[in-house]
Design a protein around this motif. Structure first.
Motif, short mmCIF file in Angstrom:
data_model
loop_
_atom_site.label_atom_id
_atom_site.label_comp_id
_atom_site.label_asym_id
_atom_site.label_seq_id
_atom_site.Cartn_x
_atom_site.Cartn_y
_atom_site.Cartn_z
N ALA A 236 0.83 -1.21 0.00
CA ALA A 236 0.00 0.00 0.00
C ALA A 236 0.87 1.26 0.00
CB ALA A 236 -0.94 0.00 1.20
N GLU A 237 1.95 1.25 0.79
CA GLU A 237 2.87 2.39 0.80
C GLU A 237 3.54 2.55 -0.56
OE1 GLU A 237 4.37 2.56 5.44
OE2 GLU A 237 5.18 0.99 4.12
N PHE A 238 3.89 1.41 -1.20
CA PHE A 238 4.51 1.44 -2.52
C PHE A 238 3.53 2.03 -3.54
CE2 PHE A 238 5.43 -0.46 -6.66
CZ PHE A 238 6.75 -0.07 -6.82
N ALA A 239 2.28 1.61 -3.49
CA ALA A 239 1.27 2.13 -4.43
C ALA A 239 1.08 3.64 -4.24
CB ALA A 239 -0.06 1.40 -4.23
N THR A 240 1.09 4.09 -3.00
CA THR A 240 0.96 5.52 -2.73
C THR A 240 2.17 6.27 -3.27
OG1 THR A 240 -0.36 5.12 -0.75
CG2 THR A 240 0.73 7.26 -0.91
N ALA A 241 3.36 5.73 -3.04
CA ALA A 241 4.59 6.39 -3.47
C ALA A 241 4.71 6.46 -5.00
CB ALA A 241 5.81 5.67 -2.89
N ALA B 36 1.11 -2.09 -13.13
CA ALA B 36 0.01 -3.03 -13.31
C ALA B 36 0.29 -4.37 -12.64
CB ALA B 36 -0.26 -3.23 -14.80
N ALA B 37 1.37 -4.48 -11.91
CA ALA B 37 1.74 -5.73 -11.25
C ALA B 37 0.71 -6.09 -10.18
CB ALA B 37 3.12 -5.61 -10.62
N THR B 38 0.58 -7.39 -9.93
CA THR B 38 -0.34 -7.84 -8.90
C THR B 38 0.20 -7.47 -7.52
OG1 THR B 38 0.72 -9.99 -8.63
CG2 THR B 38 -1.03 -9.82 -10.31
N THR B 39 -0.66 -7.42 -6.53
CA THR B 39 -0.25 -7.13 -5.16
C THR B 39 0.73 -8.19 -4.68
OG1 THR B 39 -2.39 -6.11 -4.73
CG2 THR B 39 -1.11 -6.77 -2.80
N GLU B 40 0.54 -9.44 -5.10
CA GLU B 40 1.44 -10.52 -4.71
C GLU B 40 2.84 -10.29 -5.28
OE1 GLU B 40 -1.61 -11.14 -6.14
OE2 GLU B 40 -2.64 -11.71 -4.30
N THR B 41 2.93 -9.85 -6.53
CA THR B 41 4.23 -9.58 -7.14
C THR B 41 4.93 -8.43 -6.44
OG1 THR B 41 3.48 -10.41 -9.29
CG2 THR B 41 5.41 -8.96 -9.31
N VAL B 42 4.19 -7.37 -6.17
CA VAL B 42 4.76 -6.21 -5.46
C VAL B 42 5.19 -6.62 -4.06
CG1 VAL B 42 4.27 -3.92 -4.52
CG2 VAL B 42 3.49 -4.51 -6.82
N ALA B 43 4.37 -7.41 -3.36
CA ALA B 43 4.72 -7.86 -2.01
C ALA B 43 5.98 -8.73 -2.06
CB ALA B 43 3.56 -8.64 -1.39
N TRP B 44 6.08 -9.63 -3.04
CA TRP B 44 7.28 -10.45 -3.18
C TRP B 44 8.51 -9.58 -3.40
CZ3 TRP B 44 11.13 -10.96 -6.69
CH2 TRP B 44 12.02 -12.02 -6.49
N ALA B 45 8.40 -8.62 -4.32
CA ALA B 45 9.53 -7.73 -4.63
C ALA B 45 9.92 -6.90 -3.41
CB ALA B 45 9.19 -6.83 -5.81
N LEU B 46 8.95 -6.39 -2.67
CA LEU B 46 9.26 -5.61 -1.47
C LEU B 46 9.95 -6.47 -0.42
CD1 LEU B 46 6.03 -3.44 -1.22
CD2 LEU B 46 8.35 -2.59 -1.62
N ASP B 47 9.48 -7.71 -0.23
CA ASP B 47 10.14 -8.63 0.71
C ASP B 47 11.57 -8.92 0.26
OD1 ASP B 47 7.95 -8.86 2.40
OD2 ASP B 47 7.25 -10.75 1.55
N ALA B 48 11.73 -9.23 -1.03
CA ALA B 48 13.05 -9.59 -1.55
C ALA B 48 14.02 -8.42 -1.46
CB ALA B 48 12.93 -10.07 -2.99
#
Length: 186
Positions: free
Chosen positions: A21-26, A32-44
């Motif tokens: 959510a913070e990434f989407a705001t920023a 257009a990436a899925t929330t799961e892809t963004v969450a994976w990338a943020l974790d990694a």
């Protein structure tokens, strides 16, 4: 307490340095990436940033470290906001008998502590980490954005001989200078 890769323990699990959510705001939701892809990338990328820095960096959490005897101890952290207890060889030390710095140094003041205590005999409970680190999050946004734009997945392909190559690299060295203020140098 959860053991970290950096030789100390923290209360609970470490969250990523930024939420989807913070990434989407920023980024204004421009990917257009899925929330799961963004969450994976943020974790990694959070893990890669922390590995480069040598500690958890953010957020501010309760930590525990076991060190060796002596008068001076270097905690594997910066942004130390509190040292809640120090014990040597199982004996809790009076807070008047030690000093600490936000840079992660703890000094035992004589004659309060047994400075000849052996290996792994000093236990320190402390709070460390940045509560707000906008520049760190800006670097994370750049890293994850680069990752999402590069379309990780198939990086090479050969039709006749059926050869496929995959790529999903997570690297932070290109942003090392931006991460330097958070890097623990031992």
């Amino acid at each position: 307490m959860t053991r970290t890769p950096w030789g100390y323990a923290v209360d609970g699990a470490l969250p990523p340095l930024m939420t989807p959510a913070e990434f989407a705001t920023a980024t204004g939701g421009q990917f257009a990436a899925t929330t799961e892809t963004v969450a994976w990338a943020l974790d990694a990328y959070s893990a890669a940033v922390r590995a480069l820095c040598g500690w958890h960096v953010a957020p501010s959490v309760r930590c525990g470290f076991v060190g060796d005897g002596g008068r001076l101890l270097r905690l594997p952290a910066m942004a130390v906001s509190e040292v809640t207890s120090v014990s040597v060889a199982g004996e809790t030390i009076d807070p008047a008998c030690y000093e600490w710095t936000p840079e992660g140094l703890v000094r035992l003041v004589r004659p309060c502590a047994a400075t000849s205590a052996g290996w792994h005999s000093v236990k320190v409970a402390y709070v460390a980490g940045h509560d707000t680190a906008a520049d760190l999050q800006a670097t994370l946004v750049a890293l994850v954005s680069e990752f999402l734009v590069s379309h990780p997945g198939i990086s090479s392909q050969t039709a006749g001989g059926t050869q496929v190559g995959y790529s999903a690299s997570v690297g932070v060295r290109s942003h090392a200078s931006e991460l330097a203020p958070y890097r623990l140098v031992v």
